[in-house]
Scaffold this motif. Structure first.
Motif, PDB file in Angstrom:
ATOM      1  N   LYS A 120      50.472 -11.989  81.536  1.00  0.00           N
ATOM      2  CA  LYS A 120      49.302 -12.393  82.322  1.00  0.00           C
ATOM      3  C   LYS A 120      48.870 -13.803  81.923  1.00  0.00           C
ATOM      4  O   LYS A 120      48.576 -14.644  82.791  1.00  0.00           O
ATOM      5  CB  LYS A 120      48.151 -11.411  82.106  1.00  0.00           C
ATOM      6  N   GLY A 121      48.852 -14.085  80.620  1.00  0.00           N
ATOM      7  CA  GLY A 121      48.502 -15.424  80.163  1.00  0.00           C
ATOM      8  C   GLY A 121      49.503 -16.469  80.634  1.00  0.00           C
ATOM      9  O   GLY A 121      49.133 -17.577  81.038  1.00  0.00           O
ATOM     10  N   LEU A 122      50.787 -16.125  80.603  1.00  0.00           N
ATOM     11  CA  LEU A 122      51.819 -17.045  81.075  1.00  0.00           C
ATOM     12  C   LEU A 122      51.647 -17.341  82.560  1.00  0.00           C
ATOM     13  O   LEU A 122      51.759 -18.495  83.001  1.00  0.00           O
ATOM     14  CB  LEU A 122      53.208 -16.455  80.817  1.00  0.00           C
ATOM     15  N   LEU A 123      51.373 -16.304  83.340  1.00  0.00           N
ATOM     16  CA  LEU A 123      51.187 -16.480  84.778  1.00  0.00           C
ATOM     17  C   LEU A 123      49.994 -17.373  85.090  1.00  0.00           C
ATOM     18  O   LEU A 123      50.075 -18.286  85.920  1.00  0.00           O
ATOM     19  CB  LEU A 123      50.987 -15.120  85.447  1.00  0.00           C
ATOM     20  N   ILE A 124      48.889 -17.108  84.419  1.00  0.00           N
ATOM     21  CA  ILE A 124      47.656 -17.825  84.726  1.00  0.00           C
ATOM     22  C   ILE A 124      47.761 -19.302  84.364  1.00  0.00           C
ATOM     23  O   ILE A 124      47.264 -20.179  85.096  1.00  0.00           O
ATOM     24  CB  ILE A 124      46.463 -17.166  84.010  1.00  0.00           C
ATOM     25  N   LEU A 125      48.427 -19.624  83.251  1.00  0.00           N
ATOM     26  CA  LEU A 125      48.481 -21.008  82.790  1.00  0.00           C
ATOM     27  C   LEU A 125      49.644 -21.797  83.371  1.00  0.00           C
ATOM     28  O   LEU A 125      49.639 -23.031  83.327  1.00  0.00           O
ATOM     29  CB  LEU A 125      48.563 -21.050  81.261  1.00  0.00           C
ATOM     30  N   ASP A 156      45.123 -18.619  92.045  1.00  0.00           N
ATOM     31  CA  ASP A 156      44.538 -19.849  92.577  1.00  0.00           C
ATOM     32  C   ASP A 156      43.202 -19.594  93.258  1.00  0.00           C
ATOM     33  O   ASP A 156      42.346 -20.479  93.334  1.00  0.00           O
ATOM     34  CB  ASP A 156      45.504 -20.509  93.567  1.00  0.00           C
ATOM     35  N   SER A 157      43.001 -18.373  93.757  1.00  0.00           N
ATOM     36  CA  SER A 157      41.753 -18.069  94.462  1.00  0.00           C
ATOM     37  C   SER A 157      40.545 -18.121  93.536  1.00  0.00           C
ATOM     38  O   SER A 157      39.406 -18.203  94.004  1.00  0.00           O
ATOM     39  CB  SER A 157      41.848 -16.687  95.118  1.00  0.00           C
ATOM     40  N   ASP A 210      42.190 -26.439  87.380  1.00  0.00           N
ATOM     41  CA  ASP A 210      41.197 -25.579  86.732  1.00  0.00           C
ATOM     42  C   ASP A 210      41.839 -24.442  85.948  1.00  0.00           C
ATOM     43  O   ASP A 210      41.211 -23.890  85.036  1.00  0.00           O
ATOM     44  CB  ASP A 210      40.240 -24.997  87.777  1.00  0.00           C
ATOM     45  N   ARG A 211      43.081 -24.062  86.283  1.00  0.00           N
ATOM     46  CA  ARG A 211      43.720 -22.965  85.569  1.00  0.00           C
ATOM     47  C   ARG A 211      43.899 -23.293  84.092  1.00  0.00           C
ATOM     48  O   ARG A 211      43.998 -22.390  83.267  1.00  0.00           O
ATOM     49  CB  ARG A 211      45.055 -22.594  86.210  1.00  0.00           C
ATOM     50  N   HIS A 212      43.918 -24.587  83.743  1.00  0.00           N
ATOM     51  CA  HIS A 212      44.099 -24.975  82.345  1.00  0.00           C
ATOM     52  C   HIS A 212      42.797 -24.858  81.536  1.00  0.00           C
ATOM     53  O   HIS A 212      42.774 -25.190  80.350  1.00  0.00           O
ATOM     54  CB  HIS A 212      44.672 -26.390  82.264  1.00  0.00           C
ATOM     55  N   PHE A 213      41.750 -24.392  82.201  1.00  0.00           N
ATOM     56  CA  PHE A 213      40.488 -24.088  81.519  1.00  0.00           C
ATOM     57  C   PHE A 213      40.145 -22.609  81.679  1.00  0.00           C
ATOM     58  O   PHE A 213      38.995 -22.206  81.535  1.00  0.00           O
ATOM     59  CB  PHE A 213      39.366 -24.975  82.076  1.00  0.00           C
ATOM     60  N   ALA A 214      41.173 -21.808  81.978  1.00  0.00           N
ATOM     61  CA  ALA A 214      40.961 -20.393  82.291  1.00  0.00           C
ATOM     62  C   ALA A 214      40.271 -19.646  81.156  1.00  0.00           C
ATOM     63  O   ALA A 214      39.444 -18.761  81.393  1.00  0.00           O
ATOM     64  CB  ALA A 214      42.295 -19.731  82.619  1.00  0.00           C
ATOM     65  N   PHE A 215      40.613 -19.971  79.912  1.00  0.00           N
ATOM     66  CA  PHE A 215      40.056 -19.236  78.775  1.00  0.00           C
ATOM     67  C   PHE A 215      38.576 -19.532  78.554  1.00  0.00           C
ATOM     68  O   PHE A 215      37.875 -18.734  77.931  1.00  0.00           O
ATOM     69  CB  PHE A 215      40.823 -19.574  77.493  1.00  0.00           C
ATOM     70  N   THR A 216      38.091 -20.674  79.010  1.00  0.00           N
ATOM     71  CA  THR A 216      36.718 -21.088  78.678  1.00  0.00           C
ATOM     72  C   THR A 216      35.764 -21.030  79.867  1.00  0.00           C
ATOM     73  O   THR A 216      34.564 -21.237  79.693  1.00  0.00           O
ATOM     74  CB  THR A 216      36.737 -22.522  78.120  1.00  0.00           C
ATOM     75  N   ARG A 217      36.277 -20.753  81.061  1.00  0.00           N
ATOM     76  CA  ARG A 217      35.397 -20.671  82.225  1.00  0.00           C
ATOM     77  C   ARG A 217      34.541 -19.394  82.190  1.00  0.00           C
ATOM     78  O   ARG A 217      34.936 -18.392  81.585  1.00  0.00           O
ATOM     79  CB  ARG A 217      36.224 -20.702  83.513  1.00  0.00           C
ATOM     80  N   LYS A 218      33.404 -19.442  82.834  1.00  0.00           N
ATOM     81  CA  LYS A 218      32.506 -18.287  82.846  1.00  0.00           C
ATOM     82  C   LYS A 218      33.136 -17.069  83.507  1.00  0.00           C
ATOM     83  O   LYS A 218      32.804 -15.929  83.176  1.00  0.00           O
ATOM     84  CB  LYS A 218      31.197 -18.650  83.559  1.00  0.00           C
ATOM     85  N   ASN A 219      34.051 -17.305  84.454  1.00  0.00           N
ATOM     86  CA  ASN A 219      34.663 -16.182  85.160  1.00  0.00           C
ATOM     87  C   ASN A 219      35.963 -15.727  84.491  1.00  0.00           C
ATOM     88  O   ASN A 219      36.760 -15.008  85.104  1.00  0.00           O
ATOM     89  CB  ASN A 219      34.927 -16.534  86.620  1.00  0.00           C
TER      90      ASN A 219
END
Length: 300
Positions: A18-23, A32-33, A40-49
């Motif tokens: 899952k982490g590989l897919l997202i990044l 992407d949705s 923005d995917r490169h900030f996936a770990f720190t975003r509020k969502n």
């Protein structure tokens, strides 16, 4: 030296892919949705969502970030640069996204246990805890003693070390057959059979031949070491710090068999004449090209 960065969660099935897919910039279009732009995917770990994106609790997201970092899959560039897959992460995302090849899991295990900075307890356990048939408290005593030797006088938090030991054992131990599969807390590293529970609260390292381990895992270890030298003594490779026998818990005979196979593949040259016991570098492979060579052979 870092302790208890895992939020008390052992790595679970499905987390890494899952982490590989997202990044990944080339995969995971489904995600992407969740973003205004692909960057923005490169900030996936720190975003509020983040919990919505990863489909897990906030502490689990933090735990996954730790596991991916500790296994060498992340390139965290600091500041506002974001988090990217490392070169190794990109290769695994391309060739074995769902960790179906045992080779990949062994690569991740090796990266984890050699990572003293991010996964100190794992490094100390596999390098220094050489006593078999031990209790949790004995593992704690051994690891505390070894960590104090290298802590330069700094105090080692007992609770943090005990938490690391609990998670380490949960990471590698096979769950009993009566565990509800719907709990979805199975660790992929348990398939490596590195640690076994022998009864009466005792744990032991498993030094028998390992399922799925092959000579290409050993070749990757050699290539990493060949970045700074053209010759390696077999003794140092086997039993030095982060030595092969420590990382993979295999007997010397098995290691020599792997070396002979690599020699037969013309990937290395092994010289055991006149008591030399030396391995010679004979090509310019990097860890990335070595991994790609293996995966591409699997596809042929």
């Amino acid at each position: 030296m870092k302790l208890q960065r895992h939020e008390k969660f052992a790595l679970r099935d499905g987390w890494i892919n899952k982490g590989l897919l997202i990044l990944s910039d080339d995969k995971g279009d489904f995600y992407d949705s969740y973003y205004e732009s692909r960057q923005d995917r490169h900030f996936a770990f720190t975003r509020k969502n983040a919990p919505d994106v990863f489909g897990m609790g906030n502490n689990m997201v933090k735990s996954l970030r730790f596991w991916m970092r500790a296994c060498g899959l992340l390139d965290e560039r600091g500041g506002n640069a974001g988090t990217y897959l490392s070169e190794i992460g990109e290769v695994i995302a391309e060739y074995d996204l769902y960790l179906e090849n045992p080779y990949t899991l062994w690569v991740l295990h090796s990266m984890l246990v050699k990572n003293f900075k991010e996964a100190t307890s794992w490094n100390v356990f596999f390098n220094k805890c050489n006593v078999n048939e031990v209790t949790r408290s004995q593992i704690f005593e051994i690891m505390m003693r070894e960590m104090l030797k290298i802590s330069e006088g700094k105090e080692i938090p007992e609770k943090s070390l005990k938490s690391d030991i609990d998670v380490l054992l949960n990471l590698y131990l096979k769950k009993s057959s009566d565990v509800d599969p719907e709990e979805n807390n199975h660790s992929p590293f348990s398939e490596l059979e590195m640690i076994k529970e022998t009864g009466n609260g005792l744990f032991s390292k498993n030094f028998s031949n390992k399922k799925g381990l092959n000579e290409w895992n050993i070749y990757l270890e050699l290539v990493e070491r060949f970045q700074n030298t053209k010759t390696i003594a077999i003794e140092d490779l086997a039993d030095g710090n982060n030595g092969i026998r420590r990382i993979y818990q295999i007997p010397m005979m098995t290691l020599n068999e792997y070396l002979d196979r690599l020699d037969a593949l013309d990937l290395i040259k092994v010289n055991r004449t006149a008591g030399l016991d030396v391995i010679y570098k004979i090509n310019d492979d990097t860890p990335i090209t070595a991994m790609k060579k293996y995966y591409e052979r699997c596809q042929d």
